[in-house]
Scaffold this active site. Sequence first.
Site, PDB file in Angstrom:
ATOM      1  N   ASP A  32     -24.080  -9.986 -16.009  1.00 23.59           N
ATOM      2  CA  ASP A  32     -25.069  -9.153 -16.335  1.00 23.59           C
ATOM      3  C   ASP A  32     -25.687  -9.517 -15.167  1.00 23.59           C
ATOM      4  OD1 ASP A  32     -27.665  -8.057 -17.479  1.00 23.59           O
ATOM      5  OD2 ASP A  32     -29.045 -10.085 -17.155  1.00 23.59           O
ATOM      6  N   ASP A  59     -29.014  -6.975 -14.145  1.00 23.22           N
ATOM      7  CA  ASP A  59     -30.694  -7.765 -13.473  1.00 23.22           C
ATOM      8  C   ASP A  59     -31.262  -9.295 -14.186  1.00 23.22           C
ATOM      9  OD1 ASP A  59     -31.683  -5.095 -12.780  1.00 23.22           O
ATOM     10  OD2 ASP A  59     -31.793  -4.336 -15.301  1.00 23.22           O
TER      11      ASP A  59
END
Length: 474
Positions: free
Chosen positions: A286, A288
Site C-alpha cells: 500500500d 498512503d
Amino acid sequence: MKKNEKVELLLCKFETDTLHKEKLNQQNQITYLQSQENYVLQNILRIEKKNQVPQIKASHCGLTVKKSQQENEEVQLENYKKFQEQSLSKIEDLSSKSHLSKKRTEMIKSQSFTQICPLLDDNLTCISQTSSFISVEKQKISIETNKKIKKRKSHVLRDLKTSVSRKQINMKCKTQKKPENSIGQTLPYLHEKDEIISSIETIIQQEALSSEQTISFQNYQYYMHNLIGYLMGSLKDSFMAQMYISHFSQLYNNLQKSKFIVCPQQYTFSTKIKPQLKIQKTLIIDLDETLVHCNEFSCLKSDFFIPVVYNERTYQVGISIRPHAQQFLKNMAKEYEIIIFTASNPDYANKIIDYLDPEHNLVSYRLFRDDCIQISNNCHIKDLRILNRNMKDIILVDNSAYSFAFQIDNGIPIIPYLDDKNDKELLHLQHYLQYVNQFDDVRIQNNKMFNLKIVQNCISIAEAIKHLAASISK
C-alpha cells in the site's frame, strides 16, 4: 704410637673402605633397577597407548579389537609381571644387605662411622620407595592425561560457542575430522580429539539451532510480537505502544465487519499485469500511511511537495516518506516482484511512486482506486485474484484490514505512519519478508505469525489478545 693403635687404625680404614665399596655397589644396583623400572614404565605407557587406539577406533567406527593384538598385549603384561617379581626380589636382597651393613656400622664406635650411617639410612629410604614408585607414576600419568583431555575439551568448546552459520559448522567439522588410516600414525592427543569429535558436533548443532531460534525470534518478530510486548511491558515506548493498541483495535473492528462482506465468485484479470518472466513471489504494498504520509498542512515539515488539484484549485501538498522506505524497496526488489496497490487516484499516486522509484526499476506494476472493489467511501477491498498469480505466492502489506478482506491469510498488517522519524517498522517487516520468502506457501506462515482468522472469530478484543499471547508463548 703403639703397634696396637696402628693395627686398630688400619682395621678401621679397611672396614671403611669395604663399607664404601658396598655402598657404591648398592647405589649402582639401585640406579640399574631404577633404569629397568623406567624402561618398564615406558613399556606400560606404550602398551596403554596401543590399547587406546583400537578402543577409539572401536567406539568411533563400531569395530572390534583384533585377537592378535590382545594376545600380544597379554604376553607383554606377563613378561612385565615376571620382571617386576625379579626386581622386587633384588630389592629385598639389597635391603637385607643394607641391614647387615647397618649392624656392622653400629659395632664401630669411632666418629668417622657416624657420618656414614645417615647416608645408608637415606639409601634405605630410597630402596623402600622404589616398590611404590610404579603405582604412583601410574596414578600421576592417568591424572595428567585426564587434565589434558579436560583442557582440550574446554578449549575446543570455548572456540565453538560463537554464533556460526551451518556452512561454517560443516567446514569446521571437516577440518577437525581425520582419516581413519592416519590414526595409528598420529600423536595420542589426536586420537583423544577424534574420540570427542562426535560429541562436539552435536554440541555445535545444538548451539547453532539455539542461536538460529534466538535470531529468528529477534529479527523475524513483527506486529503481533511487538503488540504483546507493549501490552506486557517488555517493550517500553509510550508512543509506539499507543500506536499499536489503537491500530489493533481498528484492525479487530475491520476484521469483524469483513465477516459480513461476501466475496464475489466472478472476477477478471487485470490487463495491467503481465505474466511473470521470472518465477518469484509477489509483494503488494500500500502507499498512503504505509510507505508515505500526506501532510494536510503546508507548515509541517515534508520531504517533498506535489501539486494536487481540488475544486479547480491547485495545492502544494507535503509528502513525508517513511524512514527506510527507499532502501526497503531496493532490498525487496532483489527477492520479490513488487506491485504498488493503492486506493488513491493515479495523478496523485504516480508522482509519489516516481519519487520513490525514479529509475522505474524497483516497482514492476502500479494499481489504483479503479482496480479496487469499493464497498463504501472508506472501504476499498483489493481482490488479489485479479493479479493472475498463484495465491500461495502473494503478500499484501496494508494498514487497513479491509484491503485483504477477501484473502486474510495473504495480508500483513502494519501500523500507520504519522511522520515519526524514529519509525522502524519497515526494518522489522523486511526481516520477516526475507524469512517468509523461503517457504512454499506464505499463507501458512502468515497464519502462524498473525492469527488474523482467530482474531476475526474472537468475541472481544480481550479474548483476541489472550489467544495471541498464548500462541506467541508457544
